[in-house]
Structure formats: C-alpha cells, structure tokens
Design an enzyme around this catalytic site. Structure first.
Site, mmCIF file in Angstrom:
data_model
loop_
_atom_site.group_PDB
_atom_site.id
_atom_site.type_symbol
_atom_site.label_atom_id
_atom_site.label_comp_id
_atom_site.label_asym_id
_atom_site.label_seq_id
_atom_site.Cartn_x
_atom_site.Cartn_y
_atom_site.Cartn_z
ATOM 1 N N CYS A 353 0.794 -1.228 0.000
ATOM 2 C CA CYS A 353 0.000 0.000 0.000
ATOM 3 C C CYS A 353 0.832 1.288 0.000
ATOM 4 O O CYS A 353 0.479 2.228 -0.727
ATOM 5 C CB CYS A 353 -1.009 -0.013 1.141
ATOM 6 S SG CYS A 353 -0.411 -0.618 2.714
ATOM 7 N N ARG A 382 7.185 -11.292 5.244
ATOM 8 C CA ARG A 382 6.832 -11.053 6.643
ATOM 9 C C ARG A 382 7.585 -12.035 7.528
ATOM 10 O O ARG A 382 7.666 -13.215 7.216
ATOM 11 C CB ARG A 382 5.317 -11.168 6.844
ATOM 12 C CG ARG A 382 4.578 -10.112 6.037
ATOM 13 C CD ARG A 382 3.099 -10.104 6.244
ATOM 14 N NE ARG A 382 2.473 -9.118 5.377
ATOM 15 C CZ ARG A 382 1.162 -8.950 5.245
ATOM 16 N NH1 ARG A 382 0.337 -9.721 5.945
ATOM 17 N NH2 ARG A 382 0.677 -8.037 4.431
ATOM 18 N N GLN A 400 0.568 -11.220 -2.891
ATOM 19 C CA GLN A 400 -0.807 -10.778 -2.696
ATOM 20 C C GLN A 400 -1.407 -10.307 -4.019
ATOM 21 O O GLN A 400 -0.723 -9.665 -4.818
ATOM 22 C CB GLN A 400 -0.859 -9.619 -1.694
ATOM 23 C CG GLN A 400 -0.512 -10.008 -0.277
ATOM 24 C CD GLN A 400 -0.687 -8.826 0.667
ATOM 25 O OE1 GLN A 400 -0.142 -7.761 0.436
ATOM 26 N NE2 GLN A 400 -1.466 -9.023 1.718
ATOM 27 N N ASP A 402 -3.168 -7.724 -4.709
ATOM 28 C CA ASP A 402 -3.393 -6.547 -3.884
ATOM 29 C C ASP A 402 -3.968 -5.407 -4.703
ATOM 30 O O ASP A 402 -3.413 -5.043 -5.745
ATOM 31 C CB ASP A 402 -2.056 -6.107 -3.275
ATOM 32 C CG ASP A 402 -2.218 -5.504 -1.905
ATOM 33 O OD1 ASP A 402 -3.354 -5.464 -1.413
ATOM 34 O OD2 ASP A 402 -1.206 -5.069 -1.330
ATOM 35 N N HIS A 404 -5.654 -1.345 -4.409
ATOM 36 C CA HIS A 404 -5.950 -0.152 -3.618
ATOM 37 C C HIS A 404 -6.786 0.774 -4.473
ATOM 38 O O HIS A 404 -6.415 1.099 -5.597
ATOM 39 C CB HIS A 404 -4.662 0.509 -3.130
ATOM 40 C CG HIS A 404 -3.922 -0.353 -2.161
ATOM 41 N ND1 HIS A 404 -2.909 -1.200 -2.551
ATOM 42 C CD2 HIS A 404 -4.093 -0.549 -0.832
ATOM 43 C CE1 HIS A 404 -2.473 -1.868 -1.498
ATOM 44 N NE2 HIS A 404 -3.176 -1.495 -0.444
ATOM 45 N N LYS A 485 -12.330 -3.357 8.873
ATOM 46 C CA LYS A 485 -12.144 -4.379 7.839
ATOM 47 C C LYS A 485 -13.360 -5.288 7.747
ATOM 48 O O LYS A 485 -13.952 -5.663 8.758
ATOM 49 C CB LYS A 485 -10.896 -5.214 8.168
ATOM 50 C CG LYS A 485 -10.648 -6.409 7.251
ATOM 51 C CD LYS A 485 -9.377 -7.159 7.638
ATOM 52 C CE LYS A 485 -9.491 -7.864 8.949
ATOM 53 N NZ LYS A 485 -8.280 -8.664 9.281
ATOM 54 N N HIS A 531 -8.332 -0.710 0.863
ATOM 55 C CA HIS A 531 -7.375 -1.801 0.680
ATOM 56 C C HIS A 531 -8.164 -3.078 0.386
ATOM 57 O O HIS A 531 -9.169 -3.362 1.037
ATOM 58 C CB HIS A 531 -6.557 -2.049 1.957
ATOM 59 C CG HIS A 531 -5.813 -0.863 2.459
ATOM 60 N ND1 HIS A 531 -4.443 -0.789 2.469
ATOM 61 C CD2 HIS A 531 -6.239 0.309 2.992
ATOM 62 C CE1 HIS A 531 -4.054 0.352 2.991
ATOM 63 N NE2 HIS A 531 -5.136 1.038 3.321
#
Length: 658
Positions: A353, A382, A400, A402, A404, A485, A531
């Site tokens: 992000c 991670r 991911q 991912d 945004h 979330k 997100h």
C-alpha cells in the site's frame, strides 16, 4: 427456612421461580442431564453454586460452546492426574481448553513417547470410571503456596495473580480476584485423589466425560516465551458422545488426506527447500500451471472491472514505512533492515500500500479519474516465527493479489457495494460458495486517526456487508491500525472455515501521504483509500483450493486437463495428433507414451487426479473416435474426435468440476 427468587433464563424464555435458601444450581436443573454448569449474571459457575436472591441463572448444556470448554478443561485435569500417577516426578504447567480439544504442559525428564500416551490414556479411562467428583475451594495465597510447594510453575502463577494475561494461559489457572483449588475426590469415600490450581468451572464428575482421546505431544515453551523452560505438551480431544468423537477423528483423517503439503509433494506441484528457508516456497512446472491459470483468470476479471495493473519493487527505504506508520505498528512482522547507501536502512516490503500511494501521488489527480483502482500481484515478506509457519497457508514470502482503490467520500458506499459483489462472485468462480462475513472494528489500544473517522468508515462497511444478505459476525478490536475491515470467511468441502478476501476502509494513510485530488469546484480534496486482497495471497489460496478439491482440481485449473492413453504403441501417433489439435484450442493435453501397460497408465493418472483420459485402440483409429474416461471411472466409447475436443473445451470454458 426463607425463600429466594431467581430468574431461569433459557433463550428465548425467562422463568421466575421461588426456591428454598441453600438451593444449588444442580437442584435447580435436576433431571436435565445435559446441563453441566450454570451461568449466573454472565459468569460461569459449577453446579454446586448456591443460588442467591435475585440471581439470573442460565443452564449450560454440554453441547454448547461453554459446555464443551468445561468438558475439555475437565478432561485436561483428568489427563494431568493420570500423568502424575504414571510419572510422579512430572511438574504441572497449564491445561486450558482449545478449539476441538485441550492440552496440558508438563515438565518431565524425557519427552513423552507414543507408547507413553497409550499408557496415560488407559489411566485416564480408569479415573473416568471411578466417577471422581470435582470440588472447588477458595484458598489464601499463603495456603495455596503451602499446598502446591512442590509445583514450581503453579507457584509462579500464584505470583501472577491479578496480573496474568489470557495470552499466556495463566488466568486459566488463577482467575481474577481469588485463588481457587479444585480437588478430585473419590466418589465413595470423599478421599482426596488429586488437586490443581484452577478457576474452573468443572463438570460435577469424571463420569460425565463421555468420550476422549489423546492425540499427540509436542515441545512448548512455558507461557509461550523462548526465555522460559521447554515443557512437554500433550494434546487431546473430548466430545459429548462417542459418535461425535468418531466423527471428529474421521474428519481429521479426511483433512490429513487433503493436506496441501502432502498433495503438493504427491502431485509434484511445489516444495519448500531447506536450502531456501522455512516459509519460502518454489512452484514446480505443474504447480506453476495452476498458479498461472489462477492469476490469468483473475487478471482478466480485474481488467473487465476497470482495474489498472502496476508493479512495485520488493524493497524500499525505511523512511517510507515510517511515513505509513508500519515501523510504529508492524515492525515485529518485518524482516530486519539492510544497511545500504551509507547507512540508509532498507526493508523488504511487508505490504504494497505505501508504494501504491506513491503511484497515486506521482502527478496531479482529478476527480474525473476517480475511482482509481490500482492492482498488483505484489510479492511481500513477513517475519513469521518458525512455530507458526505452515506450508503455503502461513508463509514468510508470498504474493498478494493486492488492490488499492482511491475514491471520493461520495463514491465510497457504492464502491464498497460493487467491490464486495465482485469479490464474492470471483470466489464463486473458483468453486467456493459457502460464505459469511466478519466485521473487524477498532482496537482501542492500537489505531491512528479520529474516532469520528473510524465510526464513519465502520458504518459504511457494515451497510455494504449487510446488502450481501450473508451472516455478519462481529470481530471487536480485530481491525488493522489504519481502518476497519470486512473479511470474507469461506467454508471448504469438508466444512472448515478459511479467511479469504479482506476489504479495509482507510481515511488515515491518504492523510499521512498528503494525497489529494482536484474537486469539481477546483478545491483540493483528500481521497478515501480502500485496501483489498481478494485471494489474501496466491500461495494461501492455492493451498485452500488444493485442500478443497483434495487435489482433483477442476479441468480449467488442472495442470494436465486430459491425457491420451494408447492401448498399444501403434496408437501413440493417433493420440499425439489429437493432442496437437487440443493444444491448438488452448487445452493442456499430454500423451502417455511410456512402456507401461494400459491399466497401469490409467492407475498412474488416477493418482495424479487428471480430469480426463482419452483412450484409443484399433477400433477407435479405424472409426476416427476415442473413448472418453472420467475421473469417477465411467467411460463413453466411440466419441468422435471433434465431439471429444468440443467436450473438453466446454468444461474448461464453463469452469465446472467433474
């Protein structure tokens, strides 16, 4: 004797009752064999509890969540007693209930063996048959120390009284304001058989433990800290009936067959080489085909939905994560910094992000561009502790899917509504259909931004979730530090729940990055940031699908969609020509030209879970046909080559399971 008034609460009914002073919860629910405890004013109590005037008492049945926890915690005590009867030198740790079972930690000279567990389980059965009574006693700290002087870990817990956290399990033993010991008493004589520091409650008797089994043992640090001694932990399970225990064991057996790590090796899909490191997977060619098919379909659907693809690097200067707040709130989950460029810290990115924010901010933005939907297959890293790394489902490096989304406040509600619909429809395309939604709200101790902003974001998410008509489960305090979330929880083929997609509303990062767009009136306004990770990670979603389908992937995802099986060498060329025609239509078709006999080839490809087999002999060659064999062993003979190809194209394009 005077009377007391109580309210018996059993949803949805409430009953006022007058009983004699001194009446116990057991007497209140006499004859109700399923009731194993009581909840008084929201607090769990043993059935020996004497009801007081004005109490609101709720029966706790053994099949309820509280009842199962009480059953399993009581069984943990029986196991601990059995261990100390078999191994008198064993020192006691803690023994809480957990999902589907319980464990107890012990300090012993040697690790337990599988044979030891059999002996312990037999001893537990003896204790269960004795019908020992569980009896609660309130004790002073001095008395507790005197009674448990030979138990060093219990003495430590006594010292933690009032300050122990639920995370270390200590409050399972010491509770809140008072210390209690539970005695196991002989049913006939009342003689003390065993005792443990515990807050309870427990079953009235060991006879009410209908079915249990010890599962395995493992090493575990005392109270979860690597600084503490290593203890031996025994895991077990307990259920209200033998049938339920059998069903659970059958479920575990089926889950083991579906373990993605096992299937990954058997089907030659992926591996996690020791030379690379724990939690870092490599995909083999067949696994790579499945992964690419997953990504390609997702990419197409995203492009159709107006997403734009971006790419970002794997590492960045630490100042970027200072600006985003991740170094304040997420440093423990990040790999240590690399010292580059004359002492400048660089980090492997744990999320994408902040970099997407820089793409948004690379030039001026107009309201006409919003909503702007940026999407990336972004690999992140991670630092997961070795004890929690698990195949592809909990990895240290993963990719991911991912996205945004940057939009105006006015667009936010509609964007969330369409986004959640998009997410659920795409998951259904991959074969998952049983969902519920979870709403994670602010952690009061770990958040940035104003309460008003959080409330607005939370309510907007809640309304979008409710429109889907799915169950909505609260998750208080479960949100990330920057916003609430919604997570999509999906059940697989054997009923396990997996967290899939997550959608988070974020008013805070746009402010920290000073993101702006030009509004219709020429003013500069702050966008809302959403997100969204649809798969969660490609690796984890790969594992979930592998277990959901037990390795028998639907044809559109299968690495080999059909394999040609020649009855003899003379039929190989005919099948190779068929395979070339199939590949020209985008199908993945191989021919097994090995020297194995036909039946062995069929068995081999059944084990590889190939969706279709195309079998050819002399009659087929003469007629221009094939025999079409399905996964379940059924077979269509005399199918023309054109029809066979059309059938393959159809099932692949429709993304159906066979």
């Amino acid at each position: 004797m005077s009377d007391v008034r109580v309210v018996i609460s059993r949803e949805p009914d409430r009953e006022d009752r007058v009983v004699t002073t001194g009446t116990t919860a057991a007497e209140l629910f006499e004859g109700q064999r399923a009731v194993v405890a009581a909840k008084v004013g929201g607090e769990l109590k043993d059935l020996t509890y004497v009801v007081q005037d004005g109490d609101e008492v709720e029966p706790v049945e053994i099949t309820s969540e509280d009842g199962l926890n009480i059953l399993r915690h009581s069984t943990a005590h029986v196991m601990a007693q059995a261990v100390q009867e078999v191994f008198p030198e064993a020192k006691l740790g803690i023994g809480p209930p957990i999902k589907d079972g319980f464990y107890y930690d012990f300090d012993v000279e040697k690790p337990f063996t599988p044979e030891d567990l059999k002996v312990i389980e037999k001893k537990m059965q003896e204790i269960q048959k004795r019908g020992q009574r569980f009896q609660r006693r309130v004790v002073t700290e001095d008395a507790a120390r005197e009674e448990l002087a030979s138990e060093p870990y219990k003495l430590e817990l006594i010292g933690l009284k009032g300050s122990a956290s639920s995370e270390d399990g200590a409050n399972v033993e010491v509770g809140g304001g008072e210390l209690t010991i539970y005695d196991n008493l002989d049913a006939k004589t009342g003689e003390l058989c065993w005792k443990d520091l515990c807050r309870g409650p427990h079953l009235p008797s060991t006879r009410l433990i209908p079915a249990f089994k010890l599962m395995r043992n493992a090493a575990a640090y005392w109270r979860g800290s690597e600084k503490n001694p290593m203890l031996q932990r025994i895991y077990g399970t307990a259920w209200p009936s033998k049938d339920e225990l059998k069903a659970y064991l059958d479920f575990l057996e089926e889950a083991e067959k579906r373990d993605h790590r096992k299937l990954g090796a058997e089907l030659d899909l992926f591996s996690i080489p020791e030379q690379i490191g724990s939690g870092l997977a490599v995909f083999h060619p067949k696994g790579g085909i499945i992964r690419r098919a997953m990504e390609d379909y997702s990419r197409t659907r995203h492009e159709q939905a107006g997403y734009e693809f971006v790419y970002t690097p794997h590492a960045t200067k630490g100042t970027l994560f200072e600006q985003s707040g991740h170094l304040d709130w997420y440093a423990d989950g990040m790999y240590p910094p690399m010292q580059l460029d004359e002492g400048v810290d660089y980090y492997l990115k744990p999320m994408n992000c902040p970099m997407h924010n820089l793409i948004f901010d690379a030039r001026g933005r107009s309201y006409r561009e919003l909503p702007l939907r940026l999407f990336e297959f972004g690999t992140v890293y991670r630092y997961e502790k070795s004890g929690v790394v698990h195949g592809l489902t909990r990895a240290r490096g993963f990719t991911q899917d991912d996205a945004h989304i940057y939009c105006t406040k006015e667009q936010m509600a509609d964007e969330l509504d369409s986004l959640l619909t998009f997410v659920l429809d795409l998951l259904r395309d991959y074969g998952l259909n049983d969902f519920y939604l979870e709403l994670s709200t602010k952690d009061p101790e770990k958040y940035i931004g104003s309460d008003e902003v959080w409330e607005e974001a939370t309510e907007t998410l809640r309304k979008a979730a409710e429109k889907q008509g799915l169950p909505l489960v609260p998750d208080p305090g479960g949100a990330a530090f920057y916003g609430p979330k919604i997570s999509v929880q999906a059940k697989d083929a054997i009923g396990r729940t997996w967290q899939m997609s997550t959608i988070q509303v974020d008013f805070n990062l746009p402010e920290r990055f000073d993101l702006e767009y030009t509004a219709p009136d020429g003013s500069r306004q702050r966008p809302v940031m959403i997100h969204r990770a649809l798969f969660g990670s490609i690796e984890r979603f790969f594992a979930v699908l592998l277990e959901h389908y037990a390795g028998a992937m639907p044809p559109w995802l299968a690495p080999v969609q059909a394999v040609g099986i020649p009855i003899g060498d003379a039929h190989v060329e005919y099948l190779q020509e068929f395979a070339r025609e199939a590949k020209a239509k985008g199908l993945r078709v191989d021919v097994d030209a090995s020297g194995d006999r036909m039946q062995k080839k069929i068995r081999n490809h059944q084990k590889l879970k190939t969706p279709f087999m195309i079998i050819v002999g002399d009659e087929d060659m003469a007629a221009g046909t094939v025999s079409f064999r399905y996964r379940d062993g059924s077979q269509e003979n005399g199918v023309s080559r054109a029809d066979a190809l059309a059938k393959l194209v159809d099932v692949v394009e429709r993304r159906v399971q066979v």
